[in-house]
Design an enzyme around this catalytic site. Structure first.
Site, PDB file in Angstrom:
ATOM      1  N   MET A   1       0.845  -1.197   0.000  1.00  0.00           N
ATOM      2  CA  MET A   1       0.000   0.000   0.000  1.00  0.00           C
ATOM      3  C   MET A   1       0.873   1.237   0.000  1.00  0.00           C
ATOM      4  SD  MET A   1      -2.978  -1.111   2.698  1.00  0.00           S
ATOM      5  CE  MET A   1      -1.845  -1.887   3.867  1.00  0.00           C
TER       6      MET A   1
ATOM      7  N   GLN B   1       7.661  -4.526  -4.845  1.00  0.00           N
ATOM      8  CA  GLN B   1       6.695  -4.394  -5.942  1.00  0.00           C
ATOM      9  C   GLN B   1       7.065  -3.223  -6.848  1.00  0.00           C
ATOM     10  OE1 GLN B   1       2.535  -2.776  -5.754  1.00  0.00           O
ATOM     11  NE2 GLN B   1       1.956  -4.925  -5.943  1.00  0.00           N
TER      12      GLN B   1
ATOM     13  N   CYS C   1      -3.197  -1.195  -9.472  1.00  0.00           N
ATOM     14  CA  CYS C   1      -3.431   0.143  -8.923  1.00  0.00           C
ATOM     15  C   CYS C   1      -4.404   0.908  -9.810  1.00  0.00           C
ATOM     16  CB  CYS C   1      -2.122   0.913  -8.792  1.00  0.00           C
ATOM     17  SG  CYS C   1      -2.373   2.592  -8.149  1.00  0.00           S
TER      18      CYS C   1
ATOM     19  N   GLY D   1      -9.407  -8.161  -0.877  1.00  0.00           N
ATOM     20  CA  GLY D   1     -10.572  -7.289  -0.992  1.00  0.00           C
ATOM     21  C   GLY D   1     -11.589  -7.519   0.104  1.00  0.00           C
ATOM     22  N   ASP D   2     -11.729  -6.540   0.985  1.00  0.00           N
ATOM     23  CA  ASP D   2     -12.807  -6.506   1.993  1.00  0.00           C
ATOM     24  C   ASP D   2     -12.641  -7.459   3.163  1.00  0.00           C
ATOM     25  OD1 ASP D   2     -14.008  -4.560   0.473  1.00  0.00           O
ATOM     26  OD2 ASP D   2     -15.504  -5.884  -0.429  1.00  0.00           O
TER      27      ASP D   2
ATOM     28  N   GLY E   1      -5.190  -5.658   3.241  1.00  0.00           N
ATOM     29  CA  GLY E   1      -4.683  -4.314   3.018  1.00  0.00           C
ATOM     30  C   GLY E   1      -5.226  -3.327   4.027  1.00  0.00           C
TER      31      GLY E   1
END
Length: 331
Positions: A20, A73, A103, A206-207, A229
């Site tokens: 991130m 990354q 991204c 995700g989530d 994340g």
């Protein structure tokens, strides 16, 4: 056990810290490692910036042995730049190189990088091949389902990436058009994982923001591991909590205010050690809201934390918080 390349061996169903921007720096990664993250990644690094010797890009190459396994990354839209940057990254000896094809931010997409590459799978393959051919390290990819709901192409992307030697794939279960809004749809990730042609590890992202959801998605979608994340920002305990819940079906006690103050002290200290006093203080400020989320009547304390400029004053303010909330239970 999950293997990436010849040398990275992860535990069964590993928990990964997502890369991130402005978050996943060494101080934050160190906290997440302390609290159970199995593998982590650097903030994403511009291939062009790295080649230009941009100071910020070079700083992002800093990794430490206690973090391992750790990946660096990179992102970019030019084959030559990606190849050269992967050679530079290889010199600092991370455990792997990860390529960001996910991204959604406009300034990245407009350069034909990040999720922008989802509109041109042939280019994605050429960029990835350029990196693979330029390093001895395993190469992994993080991407999204597709550009929008009308162009979900993750099945083709996964097969073609594996065919050229990608060692693992992390999939954020949204399209670029969704950005970070709406619901993630993990059924597409499950379909990739269940494809009999796919043998590389598939990680879902995700989530995931609770132990219950982590277990539900593990069981429902059959992926090899989960990448976390936003839920880890200011809350590195999420990794320990998920692992404990997997083992026992019970919840760990929530981190106390003392635990949170200790985490902030460490984060601030390590940030100053790594970035220098001034930058360490300034760049830790955005994290305070998340570390102390859910604590009532905290506004005055937060105002101090984000305005004080000297380490001794900040540590004194943290002592005040610890004393003011002694015995307070965070819900």
């Amino acid at each position: 056990m999950i293997k990436i390349g010849d040398h990275i061996v992860l535990p069964d169903f590993p928990l990964l810290l997502a890369p991130m921007e402005d978050v996943s720096d060494p101080p934050f990664r160190r906290l997440c490692k302390m609290h159970g993250a199995d593998m982590m990644y650097s903030e994403f690094i511009s291939s062009e910036g790295l080649i230009r010797d941009a100071i910020k890009s070079r700083m992002k190459l800093d990794i430490f042995d206690y973090e391992r396994p750790v990946g660096i990354q990179i992102f970019g839209g030019d084959e030559e730049a990606m190849a050269l940057s992967s050679k530079i990254v290889s010199t600092v000896n991370p455990d792997l190189i990860d390529i960001n094809f996910g991204c959604p931010v406009k300034k990245v997409v407009c350069k034909g990088a990040g999720a922008g590459v989802l509109k041109d799978v042939d280019l994605m393959i050429r960029l990835t091949k350029a990196v693979i051919d330029s390093t001895h390290l395993p190469v992994t990819v993080k991407t999204r389902l597709g550009w929008d709901d009308n162009s979900i192409n993750i099945d083709e992307v996964a097969e073609r990436l594996q065919d050229i030697g990608v060692a693992a794939l992390s999939i954020h279960a949204r399209t670029r058009a969704q950005m970070y809004k709406g619901h993630s749809d993990w059924s597409h990730i499950a379909r990739v994982k269940n494809n009999p042609r796919i043998t590389m590890p598939i990680f879902g992202n995700g989530d995931i923001d609770s132990p219950e959801k982590a277990l539900q998605y593990k069981n429902e979608y059959g992926i090899d591991g989960i990448m976390i994340g936003r839920a880890a920002i200011g809350y590195p305990w999420i990794f320990d909590e998920i692992k404990h819940y997997f083992k026992t079906g019970e919840h760990l006690a929530k981190p106390t205010v003392i635990d949170r103050v200790e985490a902030v002290r460490n984060h601030l200290t390590w940030a100053m050690d790594w970035k220098g006093e001034r930058l360490g203080i300034v760049e830790t400020r955005p994290h305070y809201t998340n570390y102390f989320k859910g604590i009532h009547s905290f506004k005055t304390h937060k105002q101090k934390l984000v305005t004080l400029d000297r380490p001794e004053e900040l540590f004194a303010a943290l002592d005040e918080i610890q004393d003011a909330y002694a015995g307070y239970e965070v819900v």
